[in-house]
Motif scaffolding. Structure first.
Motif, mmCIF file in Angstrom:
data_model
loop_
_atom_site.group_PDB
_atom_site.id
_atom_site.type_symbol
_atom_site.label_atom_id
_atom_site.label_comp_id
_atom_site.label_asym_id
_atom_site.label_seq_id
_atom_site.Cartn_x
_atom_site.Cartn_y
_atom_site.Cartn_z
ATOM 1 N N GLU A 5 0.882 -1.221 -0.154
ATOM 2 C CA GLU A 5 -0.045 -0.069 0.144
ATOM 3 C C GLU A 5 0.928 1.502 0.145
ATOM 4 O O GLU A 5 2.143 1.023 0.389
ATOM 5 C CB GLU A 5 -0.914 -0.165 1.276
ATOM 6 C CG GLU A 5 -0.114 0.011 2.464
ATOM 7 C CD GLU A 5 0.102 -1.103 3.072
ATOM 8 O OE1 GLU A 5 0.328 -1.111 4.425
ATOM 9 O OE2 GLU A 5 0.033 -2.241 2.610
ATOM 10 N N GLU A 6 0.223 2.387 -0.490
ATOM 11 C CA GLU A 6 0.936 3.626 -0.530
ATOM 12 C C GLU A 6 1.347 4.055 0.794
ATOM 13 O O GLU A 6 0.254 4.313 1.555
ATOM 14 C CB GLU A 6 0.254 4.637 -1.511
ATOM 15 C CG GLU A 6 0.971 5.764 -1.558
ATOM 16 C CD GLU A 6 1.649 5.844 -2.941
ATOM 17 O OE1 GLU A 6 2.277 6.939 -3.056
ATOM 18 O OE2 GLU A 6 1.584 4.922 -3.678
ATOM 19 N N MET A 7 2.457 4.558 1.093
ATOM 20 C CA MET A 7 2.733 5.155 2.493
ATOM 21 C C MET A 7 3.277 6.714 2.117
ATOM 22 O O MET A 7 3.940 6.970 1.330
ATOM 23 C CB MET A 7 4.148 4.330 3.101
ATOM 24 C CG MET A 7 4.413 5.073 4.746
ATOM 25 S SD MET A 7 5.685 4.408 4.977
ATOM 26 C CE MET A 7 5.483 2.493 4.745
ATOM 27 N N ARG A 8 2.557 7.520 2.862
ATOM 28 C CA ARG A 8 2.916 9.102 2.898
ATOM 29 C C ARG A 8 4.262 9.222 3.891
ATOM 30 O O ARG A 8 4.145 8.979 4.971
ATOM 31 C CB ARG A 8 1.995 9.901 3.383
ATOM 32 C CG ARG A 8 0.709 9.919 2.457
ATOM 33 C CD ARG A 8 -0.453 10.939 2.818
ATOM 34 N NE ARG A 8 0.111 12.173 3.011
ATOM 35 C CZ ARG A 8 0.224 12.984 2.299
ATOM 36 N NH1 ARG A 8 -0.172 12.975 1.093
ATOM 37 N NH2 ARG A 8 0.808 14.440 2.800
ATOM 38 N N VAL A 9 5.320 9.699 3.262
ATOM 39 C CA VAL A 9 6.769 9.577 4.075
ATOM 40 C C VAL A 9 7.174 10.992 4.068
ATOM 41 O O VAL A 9 6.965 11.814 2.660
ATOM 42 C CB VAL A 9 7.636 8.670 3.236
ATOM 43 C CG1 VAL A 9 9.120 8.995 3.952
ATOM 44 C CG2 VAL A 9 7.205 7.363 3.521
ATOM 45 N N LYS A 10 7.630 11.665 4.900
ATOM 46 C CA LYS A 10 8.233 12.924 4.963
ATOM 47 C C LYS A 10 9.519 12.766 5.266
ATOM 48 O O LYS A 10 10.009 11.938 6.045
ATOM 49 C CB LYS A 10 7.489 13.857 5.901
ATOM 50 C CG LYS A 10 7.903 15.297 6.027
ATOM 51 C CD LYS A 10 7.294 15.838 7.162
ATOM 52 C CE LYS A 10 8.097 17.115 7.364
ATOM 53 N NZ LYS A 10 7.562 17.882 8.669
ATOM 54 N N VAL A 11 10.376 13.706 4.539
ATOM 55 C CA VAL A 11 11.662 13.620 5.199
ATOM 56 C C VAL A 11 12.220 14.953 5.858
ATOM 57 O O VAL A 11 11.887 15.768 5.514
ATOM 58 C CB VAL A 11 12.764 13.400 3.907
ATOM 59 C CG1 VAL A 11 14.340 13.434 4.226
ATOM 60 C CG2 VAL A 11 12.483 11.897 3.135
ATOM 61 N N ARG A 12 12.794 14.684 6.900
ATOM 62 C CA ARG A 12 13.180 15.875 7.864
ATOM 63 C C ARG A 12 14.537 15.587 8.369
ATOM 64 O O ARG A 12 15.235 14.306 8.423
ATOM 65 C CB ARG A 12 12.047 15.814 8.913
ATOM 66 C CG ARG A 12 12.002 14.657 9.756
ATOM 67 C CD ARG A 12 11.335 15.207 11.215
ATOM 68 N NE ARG A 12 11.205 14.271 12.123
ATOM 69 C CZ ARG A 12 12.109 13.610 12.761
ATOM 70 N NH1 ARG A 12 13.344 14.080 12.646
ATOM 71 N NH2 ARG A 12 11.872 12.609 13.672
ATOM 72 N N PRO A 13 15.299 16.672 8.675
ATOM 73 C CA PRO A 13 16.617 16.454 9.475
ATOM 74 C C PRO A 13 16.593 15.536 10.513
ATOM 75 O O PRO A 13 15.619 15.599 11.289
ATOM 76 C CB PRO A 13 16.867 18.138 10.074
ATOM 77 C CG PRO A 13 15.985 18.843 8.983
ATOM 78 C CD PRO A 13 14.924 18.304 8.570
ATOM 79 N N TYR A 14 17.534 14.917 10.803
ATOM 80 C CA TYR A 14 17.749 14.171 12.148
ATOM 81 C C TYR A 14 17.689 14.831 13.290
ATOM 82 O O TYR A 14 18.382 16.104 13.389
ATOM 83 C CB TYR A 14 19.092 13.462 11.929
ATOM 84 C CG TYR A 14 19.671 12.822 13.141
ATOM 85 C CD1 TYR A 14 19.211 11.429 13.514
ATOM 86 C CD2 TYR A 14 20.661 13.376 13.822
ATOM 87 C CE1 TYR A 14 19.589 11.062 14.643
ATOM 88 C CE2 TYR A 14 20.727 12.847 15.355
ATOM 89 C CZ TYR A 14 20.623 11.721 15.519
ATOM 90 O OH TYR A 14 21.143 11.167 16.768
#
Length: 166
Positions: A5-14
């Motif tokens: 299934e499609e997953m909503r992923v956000k990339v952010r700083p560690y």
């Protein structure tokens, strides 16, 4: 989150609070890689090359996240950390490398790795990098990583490393 299934992923700083989840998902993600290494190398060579891979891998992840030599981002789905990427830029400029990339096994096959590799590549380009690299293994355990990097536009240069127990 497993499945296709499609997953909503956000990339952010560690952030420092991400360290334990990153270490945990990394060790779980790399189990198939080290199992593959064990099959390819055989037990005698594997034990000599990787006597305690979990400790050395944990130390490598912790160093990447805490020593400030790498730029680190996490992929999050909702509030859960589902992957991370660490990028190192060469001091002379012009080149950079994805040093580490791991995706939670429960979230693999859902474009998290591709999202992280793409994010890191774009970031390097915007930082002035003109040549980016990612290293991975040629063994069966690294096949998903190779597919991800090729999907992101990287070109493979097959290399071979030989081992012999003495």
């Amino acid at each position: 989150m497993a499945g296709s299934e499609e997953m909503r992923v956000k990339v952010r700083p560690y952030e420092a609070r991400d360290l334990d989840p990153i270490v945990d998902l990394s060790l779980r993600a790399w189990v198939p890689v080290y199992e593959s290494f064990a099959r390819v190398l055989g037990p005698e060579v594997f034990q000599r090359q990787y006597p305690d891979w979990r400790t050395s891998q944990r130390d490598e992840v912790v160093a990447a996240c805490t020593e400030r030599k790498a730029h680190v981002w996490v992929a999050v789905a909702g509030a859960k950390v589902v992957g991370f990427v660490a990028v190192v830029l060469e001091p002379e400029g012009g080149s950079g490398a994805v040093e580490l990339l791991a995706v939670d096994p429960d979230c693999q096959g859902q474009e998290v790795g591709t999202t992280l590799a793409g994010f890191a590549t774009t970031w390097m380009r915007e930082a002035g990098v003109t040549l980016a690299s990612i290293w991975t293994g040629g063994d069966p355990g690294h096949a998903p990583a190779r597919r991800t990097y090729e999907k992101t536009g990287y070109t493979a240069l097959p290399l071979v490393r030989y081992y012999k127990a003495l």
